[in-house]
Design an enzyme around this catalytic site. Structure first.
Site, PDB file in Angstrom:
ATOM      1  CG  ASP A 108      -1.924   7.126  -4.679  1.00 50.34           C
ATOM      2  OD1 ASP A 108      -3.077   6.657  -4.697  1.00 50.34           O
ATOM      3  OD2 ASP A 108      -1.313   7.358  -3.615  1.00 50.34           O
ATOM      4  CB  SER A 109      -5.228  10.268  -3.947  1.00 52.23           C
ATOM      5  OG  SER A 109      -4.777   9.418  -2.909  1.00 52.23           O
ATOM      6  CB  CYS A 114      -4.649   4.777  -6.614  1.00 45.55           C
ATOM      7  SG  CYS A 114      -6.090   5.335  -5.722  1.00 45.55           S
ATOM      8  CG  ASN A 115      -5.580  -0.958  -3.574  1.00 38.40           C
ATOM      9  OD1 ASN A 115      -5.681  -2.148  -3.796  1.00 38.40           O
ATOM     10  ND2 ASN A 115      -4.476  -0.419  -3.092  1.00 38.40           N
ATOM     11  CD  GLU A 140      -0.787  12.103   0.656  1.00 34.97           C
ATOM     12  OE1 GLU A 140      -0.258  13.160   0.288  1.00 34.97           O
ATOM     13  OE2 GLU A 140      -0.609  11.020   0.043  1.00 34.97           O
ATOM     14  CB  CYS A 186      -5.352   1.782   0.870  1.00 37.92           C
ATOM     15  SG  CYS A 186      -4.882   3.518   0.713  1.00 37.92           S
ATOM     16  CB  THR A 187      -0.928   2.253  -2.902  1.00 39.75           C
ATOM     17  OG1 THR A 187      -1.622   3.483  -3.189  1.00 39.75           O
ATOM     18  CG2 THR A 187      -1.299   1.195  -3.924  1.00 39.75           C
ATOM     19  CG  HIS A 188      -1.873   6.581   1.019  1.00 44.11           C
ATOM     20  ND1 HIS A 188      -2.518   6.611  -0.188  1.00 44.11           N
ATOM     21  CD2 HIS A 188      -1.374   7.834   1.207  1.00 44.11           C
ATOM     22  CE1 HIS A 188      -2.444   7.834  -0.697  1.00 44.11           C
ATOM     23  NE2 HIS A 188      -1.752   8.597   0.128  1.00 44.11           N
TER      24      HIS A 188
HETATM   25  N1  DGL Z   1      -3.657   5.214  -2.241  1.00 49.74           N
HETATM   26  C1  DGL Z   1      -5.006   5.093  -2.609  1.00 49.74           C
HETATM   27  C2  DGL Z   1      -5.549   3.720  -2.623  1.00 49.74           C
HETATM   28  O1  DGL Z   1      -4.770   2.809  -2.846  1.00 49.74           O
HETATM   29  C3  DGL Z   1      -5.913   6.253  -2.436  1.00 49.74           C
HETATM   30  C4  DGL Z   1      -6.370   6.519  -1.068  1.00 49.74           C
HETATM   31  C5  DGL Z   1      -7.248   7.738  -1.002  1.00 49.74           C
HETATM   32  O2  DGL Z   1      -6.892   8.769  -1.596  1.00 49.74           O
HETATM   33  O3  DGL Z   1      -8.288   7.639  -0.343  1.00 49.74           O
HETATM   34  O4  DGL Z   1      -6.695   3.462  -2.442  1.00 49.74           O
END
Ligand code: DGL
Length: 262
Positions: free
Chosen positions: A10-11, A73-74, A152, A184-186
């Site tokens: 993921d990011s 990560c989506n 984050e 989004c996984t965040h």
């Molecule tokens: N967690 C990520 C997602 O699911 C990345 C979000 C990002 O870095 O913008 O999209």
């Protein structure tokens, strides 16, 4: 092969929402988690940049000899999965916004989708919308600008977080959504705060457990499940900071977190 690790990337720390479900459903599996936080947020990048970063992450994980990769990560999944599947042989598990189950469960026929900019404009999301057997469902898409950074920085309980969430969620509630898809996984790390704003009439859809179950199905199909007596080890790597990983993983034992260059 069975004793090799599952790779996830993921990011940043968002993919931990998937990792913790994988750990629950597949407790014997070793995992290697890559947080490319030097390049976060992915959601602001172009499709080509997201593909290049996804390739780099995949190659790092393949060099660690993983047996399967969860693109946790989506943004990377919706933009890079077809490309990754064409280029590499390893099985990939993709994450995509759960608009289909949300559409099927909706009584008001209006669902909210909170996601990154790059996910909202991805071809895959648009294709997904076409195949939902619920043409009468209205999807209210909202870009969650700033939410990745909040997670984050582990600032979930700050007053400004509630203010930002209200800005995104109240207009959706005014349109009568009864399901909110987290694209989004965040975002699952903000569920308690979101639920306070949404109340009991809106159900939040987090795809983590279905993804973990899908991972188990694919490992079983490829005969890649870890031996039942394997004691799992979990490695976490980041390339800018390990602070968020350390905070968010503080209650887990048997994990190793390292700052590395990749
Ligand atoms: N967690 C990520 C997602 O699911 C990345 C979000 C990002 O870095 O913008 O999209």
């Amino acid at each position: 092969m069975q004793t090799q690790a599952i790779g996830l990337f993921d990011s940043g720390v968002g993919g931990l929402s998937i990792w913790r479900a994988v750990k629950r459903i597949l407790p014997n599996e070793h995992t290697i988690y890559l947080a490319d936080n030097q390049n976060a947020p992915y959601g602001e990048k172009s499709k080509d940049e997201i593909i290049a970063l996804s390739e780099k992450n995949t190659e790092f994980l393949l060099n660690q000899n993983v047996k399967l990769i969860i693109v946790a990560c989506n943004t990377a999944s919706t933009n890079a999965i077809p490309h990754l599947r064409r280029k590499y042989k390893v099985p990939f598990i993709r994450i995509q916004p759960a608009i289909k189950p949300a559409g099927l469960q909706s009584k008001t026929k209006v669902i909210g989708l909170l996601a990154t900019k790059a996910t909202l404009k991805s071809t895959m999301l648009n294709e997904l919308k076409q195949i939902i057997p619920t043409q009468d469902i209205e999807i209210i898409g909202q870009y969650g600008k700033g939410l990745v950074e909040i997670v984050e920085n582990v600032e979930m309980e700050q007053p400004q977080t509630y203010r930002l969430l209200e800005r995104y969620l109240i207009p959706m509630m005014a349109k009568n959504i009864d399901q909110l898809v987290l694209g989004c996984t965040h975002y699952p790390f903000l569920i308690p705060q979101m639920q306070k704003i949404l109340g009991d009439n809106v159900q939040i859809i987090d795809p983590a457990l279905p993804i973990a179950r899908q991972t188990k199905r694919i490992l079983t199909e490829f005969d890649l499940l870890a031996p039942k007596n394997q004691k799992a080890k979990h490695y976490f790597y980041a390339n800018k900071s390990i602070k968020a990983l350390q905070i968010m993983l503080k209650n887990y034992s048997g994990i190793i977190i390292k700052l590395i260059d990749f």
